[in-house]
Design an enzyme around this catalytic site. Structure first.
Site, PDB file in Angstrom:
ATOM      1  N   ASP A 123       0.807  -1.225   0.000  1.00  0.00           N
ATOM      2  CA  ASP A 123       0.000   0.000   0.000  1.00  0.00           C
ATOM      3  C   ASP A 123       0.839   1.274   0.000  1.00  0.00           C
ATOM      4  OD1 ASP A 123      -2.240  -1.651   0.101  1.00  0.00           O
ATOM      5  OD2 ASP A 123      -2.267  -1.637   2.293  1.00  0.00           O
ATOM      6  N   GLN A 175       2.036  -6.165  -3.153  1.00  0.00           N
ATOM      7  CA  GLN A 175       2.491  -6.241  -1.766  1.00  0.00           C
ATOM      8  C   GLN A 175       3.790  -5.433  -1.592  1.00  0.00           C
ATOM      9  OE1 GLN A 175       1.436  -9.642  -3.231  1.00  0.00           O
ATOM     10  NE2 GLN A 175      -0.466  -8.642  -2.740  1.00  0.00           N
ATOM     11  N   GLY A 191      -4.435  -4.355  -3.856  1.00  0.00           N
ATOM     12  CA  GLY A 191      -5.431  -3.327  -4.163  1.00  0.00           C
ATOM     13  C   GLY A 191      -4.671  -2.092  -4.560  1.00  0.00           C
ATOM     14  N   HIS A 192      -4.613  -1.800  -5.850  1.00  0.00           N
ATOM     15  CA  HIS A 192      -3.809  -0.697  -6.369  1.00  0.00           C
ATOM     16  C   HIS A 192      -4.741   0.415  -6.841  1.00  0.00           C
ATOM     17  CE1 HIS A 192      -0.195  -3.598  -7.194  1.00  0.00           C
ATOM     18  NE2 HIS A 192      -0.579  -3.584  -5.939  1.00  0.00           N
ATOM     19  N   LYS A 219       1.777   2.035  -5.156  1.00  0.00           N
ATOM     20  CA  LYS A 219       2.316   1.434  -6.398  1.00  0.00           C
ATOM     21  C   LYS A 219       1.401   1.717  -7.581  1.00  0.00           C
ATOM     22  CE  LYS A 219       2.370  -2.573  -4.306  1.00  0.00           C
ATOM     23  NZ  LYS A 219       2.112  -2.142  -2.911  1.00  0.00           N
TER      24      LYS A 219
HETATM   25  P1  GDP Z   1      -0.749   0.262  -3.574  1.00  0.00           P
HETATM   26  O1  GDP Z   1      -1.341  -1.006  -3.083  1.00  0.00           O
HETATM   27  O2  GDP Z   1       0.723   0.341  -3.308  1.00  0.00           O
HETATM   28  O3  GDP Z   1      -1.083   0.561  -5.003  1.00  0.00           O
HETATM   29  O4  GDP Z   1      -1.394   1.430  -2.684  1.00  0.00           O
HETATM   30  P2  GDP Z   1      -2.951   1.588  -2.334  1.00  0.00           P
HETATM   31  O5  GDP Z   1      -3.666   2.051  -3.548  1.00  0.00           O
HETATM   32  O6  GDP Z   1      -3.473   0.380  -1.644  1.00  0.00           O
HETATM   33  O7  GDP Z   1      -2.872   2.707  -1.215  1.00  0.00           O
HETATM   34  C1  GDP Z   1      -2.306   3.957  -1.467  1.00  0.00           C
HETATM   35  C2  GDP Z   1      -3.374   5.031  -1.188  1.00  0.00           C
HETATM   36  O8  GDP Z   1      -2.756   6.298  -1.133  1.00  0.00           O
HETATM   37  C3  GDP Z   1      -4.415   5.119  -2.282  1.00  0.00           C
HETATM   38  O9  GDP Z   1      -5.633   5.515  -1.719  1.00  0.00           O
HETATM   39  C4  GDP Z   1      -3.873   6.212  -3.199  1.00  0.00           C
HETATM   40  O10 GDP Z   1      -4.888   6.889  -3.925  1.00  0.00           O
HETATM   41  C5  GDP Z   1      -3.258   7.132  -2.183  1.00  0.00           C
HETATM   42  N1  GDP Z   1      -2.092   7.907  -2.640  1.00  0.00           N
HETATM   43  C6  GDP Z   1      -1.111   7.556  -3.518  1.00  0.00           C
HETATM   44  N2  GDP Z   1      -0.168   8.520  -3.585  1.00  0.00           N
HETATM   45  C7  GDP Z   1      -0.565   9.487  -2.733  1.00  0.00           C
HETATM   46  C8  GDP Z   1       0.002  10.746  -2.328  1.00  0.00           C
HETATM   47  O11 GDP Z   1       1.076  11.156  -2.760  1.00  0.00           O
HETATM   48  N3  GDP Z   1      -0.692  11.472  -1.399  1.00  0.00           N
HETATM   49  C9  GDP Z   1      -1.874  11.039  -0.864  1.00  0.00           C
HETATM   50  N4  GDP Z   1      -2.472  11.812   0.045  1.00  0.00           N
HETATM   51  N5  GDP Z   1      -2.433   9.875  -1.215  1.00  0.00           N
HETATM   52  C10 GDP Z   1      -1.782   9.110  -2.126  1.00  0.00           C
HETATM   53  P1  IMO Z   2      -0.856  -4.249  -2.241  1.00  0.00           P
HETATM   54  O1  IMO Z   2      -0.398  -4.836  -3.541  1.00  0.00           O
HETATM   55  C1  IMO Z   2      -0.907  -4.539   2.107  1.00  0.00           C
HETATM   56  C2  IMO Z   2      -1.025  -8.577   3.805  1.00  0.00           C
HETATM   57  C3  IMO Z   2      -2.282  -8.993   4.535  1.00  0.00           C
HETATM   58  C4  IMO Z   2      -1.690  -9.925   5.583  1.00  0.00           C
HETATM   59  C5  IMO Z   2      -0.589 -10.633   4.784  1.00  0.00           C
HETATM   60  C6  IMO Z   2      -0.988 -11.986   4.211  1.00  0.00           C
HETATM   61  O2  IMO Z   2      -2.160  -3.532  -2.318  1.00  0.00           O
HETATM   62  O3  IMO Z   2       0.220  -3.437  -1.600  1.00  0.00           O
HETATM   63  P2  IMO Z   2      -2.508 -12.704   2.156  1.00  0.00           P
HETATM   64  O4  IMO Z   2      -3.961 -12.456   1.883  1.00  0.00           O
HETATM   65  O5  IMO Z   2      -1.606 -12.176   1.101  1.00  0.00           O
HETATM   66  O6  IMO Z   2      -2.213 -14.126   2.502  1.00  0.00           O
HETATM   67  O7  IMO Z   2      -2.206 -11.868   3.508  1.00  0.00           O
HETATM   68  O8  IMO Z   2      -0.233  -9.760   3.733  1.00  0.00           O
HETATM   69  N1  IMO Z   2      -1.236  -8.097   2.421  1.00  0.00           N
HETATM   70  C7  IMO Z   2      -1.158  -6.811   2.055  1.00  0.00           C
HETATM   71  N2  IMO Z   2      -0.954  -5.704   2.801  1.00  0.00           N
HETATM   72  N3  IMO Z   2      -1.012  -4.461   0.766  1.00  0.00           N
HETATM   73  C8  IMO Z   2      -1.177  -5.573   0.013  1.00  0.00           C
HETATM   74  O9  IMO Z   2      -1.159  -5.549  -1.333  1.00  0.00           O
HETATM   75  C9  IMO Z   2      -1.297  -6.820   0.657  1.00  0.00           C
HETATM   76  N4  IMO Z   2      -1.493  -8.088   0.225  1.00  0.00           N
HETATM   77  C10 IMO Z   2      -1.433  -8.853   1.318  1.00  0.00           C
HETATM   78  O10 IMO Z   2      -2.920  -7.882   5.131  1.00  0.00           O
HETATM   79  O11 IMO Z   2      -1.088  -9.197   6.597  1.00  0.00           O
HETATM   80 MG    MG Z   3      -2.876  -1.663  -1.827  1.00  0.00          MG
END
Ligand code: GDP
Ligand code: IMO
Ligand code: MG
Length: 429
Positions: free
Chosen positions: A13, A223, A40-41, A16
């Protein structure tokens, strides 16, 4: 020609999705090589939010997209994701998407097993996403997976399902879940196999062709390095390799030429699920980071644990994933803090550690050593020009760069695609 491998440098998270979407402007193809719909991207383009779990984040720009053999594939999840994108006028055609024949399938029994294990009080609770990721990878290593290529060989399919169920039914019985028969699984598969068929290709051949034509390929990790099955905080990890080396294994493109490994790094730190987190702030600071950063899981909606940036762990990730640069995200979330701390070492029994020990008992006894930096108390949100950043924000970035020894090549100041500052284009490595 060059390739960029995007890796989460923390516990996932990091942002990415946003960075891959931004970088994909320069890419000819975007590839997922591990994980599944536990990812979840999120990306935001002109106020419209897209949440992707299986499809590479380049699809929103219509870029050629690949799902590699290293991904565990849930057919229903893929179907739903494609349909929900169609509602936002993003059409996923067979020209756009190629799926590896070798990707192991996540079946309903994997998800049921994942959930049943996590709900049992005995054993270790990992806090998984409940998507069946672990059980699906276990079956793959156990050589009883159904793979994408098996969907289209009806004669052999029943035998393969029978083989998988001969493993799963006794476990289900032990957990008090009803046993399954082969035909119910055939029906589960039949529902989606015609849908997926046009997308199924020999993807390493396609990728090799692109590489031979000097095209730019962008590899999208899911991840993060600290969730890697080998190098993360085991057993509180996911079940795949999340580090850069997996980009080769999870696609079949053995040698990735001219690659720039880019580590996506949140300006503070979060974690979802159980496991060690030395810089966690279970206090007002953590609450503030969570509120300002809107730290709720993209996949499960769970509240993310929050804390200060841990430079010890970041440096470890730089080494493990061979990172050449960082994309620093969510700098704006720190805008209102008076003081900002970063962890620079751990201490245990008067001994300093510049790495995280493997033993969980040892980790639990470590104390964290911080350096406190002055905040900037000014808005960096939505800034698109480095010269507009406050001096203390620039100092924060320099401190990180000097400590870990690699440059920040991209900076993100909001969820929006264009709120991004480029220092060095990773495709020009
Ligand atoms: P990922 O799994 O690495 O793709 O990240 P996620 O999408 O799960 O979580 C990142 C969250 O931060 C999302 O809600 C993005 O929209 C948000 N985000 C990404 N870059 C920025 C930033 O520079 N500032 C803020 N405030 N939010 C951001
Ligand atoms: P993205 O790509 C954050 C965490 C779960 C748990 C552990 C194992 O959005 O960054 P799993 O379901 O993979 O067996 O869970 O890994 N986890 C993540 N945490 N971002 C993710 O993906 C994750 N995918 C799995 O919360 O701790
Ligand atoms: Mg994510």
């Amino acid at each position: 020609m060059s390739n960029v491998i995007v890796i989460g440098s923390q516990w996932g998270d990091e942002g990415k999705g946003k960075i891959v979407d931004w970088l994909s402007y320069n890419a000819d193809a975007v590839v997922r090589f591990q994980g599944g719909h536990n990812a979840g991207h999120t990306l935001v383009v002109n106020g419209i939010t897209y949440k992707l779990s299986l499809l590479p984040s380049g699809v929103v720009r219509g870029k050629k997209s690949f799902i590699g053999n290293g991904v565990v594939l849930d057919l229903r999840a893929l179907y739903n994701e494609i349909k929900s994108l169609e509602e936002k006028n993003i059409k996923i055609t067979e020209e756009v998407l190629s799926i590896s024949q070798g990707a192991p399938l996540i079946m309903s029994y994997h998800q049921e097993l994942d959930k049943a294990r996590e709900s049992k009080l005995s054993g270790i609770k990992i806090g998984t996403t409940g998507r069946g990721i672990g059980p699906a990878y276990e079956d793959h290593v156990g050589r009883r997976s159904l793979r994408v290529c098996d969907l289209f060989n009806k004669n052999k399919l029943k035998d393969k399902i029978g083989n998988a169920l001969s493993h799963h039914n006794p476990i289900r019985k032990g957990l008090g879940i009803p046993e399954l028969d082969v035909l119910s699984i055939v029906a589960e598969i039949d529902e989606y196999s015609q849908f997926i068929k046009p997308f199924v290709k020999n993807i390493w051949v396609e990728l090799l062709e692109l590489q031979n034509k000097n095209k730019n390929i962008l590899f999208e990790g899911a991840q993060g390095t600290l969730l890697d099955i080998n190098h993360g905080t085991y057993p509180f990890v996911t079940s795949s390799n999340t580090v850069s080396a997996q980009a080769s294994i999870g696609t079949g493109l053995g040698l990735i030429k001219n690659s720039f490994n880019l580590g996506i790094t949140k300006s503070y730190l979060t974690r979802v699920g159980e496991g060690p987190f030395p810089t966690e702030q279970s206090n007002n600071i953590g609450e503030q980071l969570g509120t300002l950063g809107n730290e709720f899981g993209t996949v499960t909606g769970r509240k993310r644990r929050c804390g200060w940036l841990d430079l010890v762990l970041l440096k470890q990730s730089v080494i493990i994933s061979g990172l050449k640069g960082l994309a620093l995200t969510k700098l704006d979330v720190l805008d209102s803090f008076d003081k900002i701390k970063v962890c620079t070492s751990y201490k245990y029994n008067n001994k300093s550690y510049n790495y995280l020990p493997l033993d969980l008992d040892e980790i639990n006894q470590l104390s964290t050593e911080y350096i406190e930096l002055d905040g900037w108390k000014e808005k960096t949100r939505n800034k698109r020009d480095f010269s507009e950043l406050p001096l203390n924000a620039k100092k924060y970035i320099s401190f990180i760069e000097e400590f870990i020894g690699v440059p920040v090549t991209l900076l993100s100041t909001s969820p929006e695609r264009e709120d991004t500052i480029l220092f060095h284009n990773p495709f020009e490595n």
